[in-house]
Design an enzyme around this catalytic site. Sequence first.
Site, PDB file in Angstrom:
ATOM      1  N   ASP A  72       0.800  -1.612  -0.106  1.00 52.88           N
ATOM      2  CA  ASP A  72       0.216  -0.263  -0.047  1.00 52.88           C
ATOM      3  C   ASP A  72       1.225   0.732  -0.319  1.00 52.88           C
ATOM      4  O   ASP A  72       1.281   1.659   1.106  1.00 52.88           O
ATOM      5  CB  ASP A  72      -1.070   0.200   1.046  1.00 52.88           C
ATOM      6  CG  ASP A  72      -1.945   0.897   1.706  1.00 52.88           C
ATOM      7  OD1 ASP A  72      -2.161   2.059   0.545  1.00 52.88           O
ATOM      8  OD2 ASP A  72      -2.164   1.667   2.622  1.00 52.88           O
TER       9      ASP A  72
HETATM   10  C1  SPV Z   1      -7.139   2.246   4.170  1.00 50.09           C
HETATM   11  O1  SPV Z   1      -7.682   1.575   4.641  1.00 50.09           O
HETATM   12  O2  SPV Z   1      -5.637   1.974   2.663  1.00 50.09           O
HETATM   13  C2  SPV Z   1      -6.948   2.961   4.956  1.00 50.09           C
HETATM   14  C3  SPV Z   1      -6.758   3.160   5.988  1.00 50.09           C
HETATM   15  O3  SPV Z   1      -6.087   4.098   4.185  1.00 50.09           O
HETATM   16  S1  SPV Z   1      -5.388   2.498   6.877  1.00 50.09           S
HETATM   17  O4  SPV Z   1      -4.972   1.547   6.385  1.00 50.09           O
HETATM   18  O5  SPV Z   1      -6.239   2.101   7.846  1.00 50.09           O
HETATM   19  O6  SPV Z   1      -4.493   3.654   6.225  1.00 50.09           O
HETATM   20 MG    MG Z   2      -5.963   4.148   2.070  1.00 53.16          MG
END
Ligand code: SPV
Ligand code: MG
Length: 579
Positions: A72
């Site tokens: 991510d």
């Molecule tokens: C996501 O779900 O991609 C988010 C929330 O951005 S978190 O992972 O808590 O940052």
């Molecule tokens: Mg996110």
Amino acid sequence: MSLSFNVTPSQRRSKLINSIDAQGFVRIIEAHNGLSALVGQTASFERDGHSITYDGFWESSLTDSASKGLPDAEIVGNPSRLHTIDEILSVTSKPMIVDGDTGGSDVQFEYFVRDLERLGVSAVIIEDKIFPKRNSLDASANQTLEDPDAFARKIVRGREARVTDVFMVIARLESLIAGLGIEDAVMRAKKYIDSGVDGIMIHSKQDSPDEVIEFANLYDELCKPFGRRPILVCVPTTYNLITDAELAKYGFNVIIHANHLLRAAHKAMLDTSEVILSNDRGFEAEPWCVALPKVFAQVGFDQVKSKDREASKTQRLSVVIPAAGKDPIFNEGPKSLIEINSKPILRHQIETIRKVGINQIVVVRGYQGEQFDRFSDESGLVFCDNPQYLDTHSIHSLFCADQYLGNGFVLAFSDVLFSDDILRWLIDTENDIVLAVDNSYRYHRHEIDKNLDLVVTREGRTGHHRSLYPVKKKVEITRMGKNVSMEKADYEFTGLAYFSEEGARIVHQVYRDCLENVHESFHEADSFAKATISDFVQEIINRGFSVHGLEVYKGWMEVHNQMDIEVASKELRSDLVGS
Ligand code: SPV
Ligand code: MG
């Protein structure tokens, strides 16, 4: 199932703000593909007589990336994100909030807003970090925040790219994630609200909700100078002991459960794959897996199968029209060929039957049978002959078409005009022998100058309630005949009846038996040869088989005399019956 959740982009887009307005807060579940979205669409839990469901979806950058096997870190680009978003939208009807990461450059964000709004997404949340961001929940990741004024300008650019006021641009404060404290979050919130933002998300990775509650407690006050309170959003992934209801009490309007479906699926996949290896077979893995029928049901395969069954049932059915008799009123030729609006009744019937998708039509000829020659090129239309038409009645004619009855059939009187709806409802029934029966004859019985086929039912005739929807009630027939007293009768038979494959087997068996064993009168007929459909239905009932009536009201008409022709031609011109 997936085909049933239909909604237009504009209907869906406004659902989020409407639910917030109506309920005060919404509960949002993460989705990363069509299947997880269907789970979120249909999940429900009964509590205190109320059914609790999710109000919408979070299209998470973390779970979208992870489901593609990627970190991510703004690696999955907008075209791929839009593809996944569209996959989710296409099988669901609930509103969606998209995780827009940092939004990229101002221009990228403008285009993203344009695309999301067009698809029917309700809101995008962008976080005030420098591109390319790192996931917020990883404590050891680098978190560099964007200059708040630059981020406020991005918000303005995004909002200017919208077409509707309904689409929301929400700013996500990463101050607490970056360790900059609540003052930084408040300072940034003010700047973003001043730039016009539609909502504020305060994010935290602590186990305790204290810091987001602290922010929520300051929120109303900090909004006051702006004369409006943008919606407040939280993501309680780490502080997960607090309930949604409690968060709502602190003023949160949107509560996002941001990654649970992906994590649940990942855990089940890990366990399952290991269990198969360790046992050298799949049996032990079953408790980790849903049964396949559940998957089929969730994704709509059950509907595909039942539609296939319906389609093949329609294709296999015949409509049989006994048209052999000589009518005492119209005796210049077969009644089937009387023209209404320059078209024979048979032509009107064929057009209606074709609309329902039934291909095979069987006409039983008798009196002046050669007059049907004009239909000899009609595809799917076959003729059978009843040379004894003067000495026999409709049941005998019907069995002249015996070879076409076996797959199930619809019997249609040759002088009845009917709507395609009635025909469709009849063949959609699950019972084996179903007669379309009308409950309005009592209102016009003073006009009746002929013996109707009247029907008595176990349930009795139902009253009329005004309703937007056509009546499709089913009743069980106990008695049928022309000699039934009008006072006792509940319905009039319309001349349309459906026999399933099993129904066809029953009538065939009863017919053969009667042919052999009935030598005198038969119910209201002098002999079995003169048996009408009413006599035969009565015999079937007497032998203990169920015969049902499908209650209809209007949508059909028997052509009995010259006046009926005039009424029918008027109605057909105004498109009320048939074509
Ligand atoms: C996501 O779900 O991609 C988010 C929330 O951005 S978190 O992972 O808590 O940052
Ligand atoms: Mg996110």
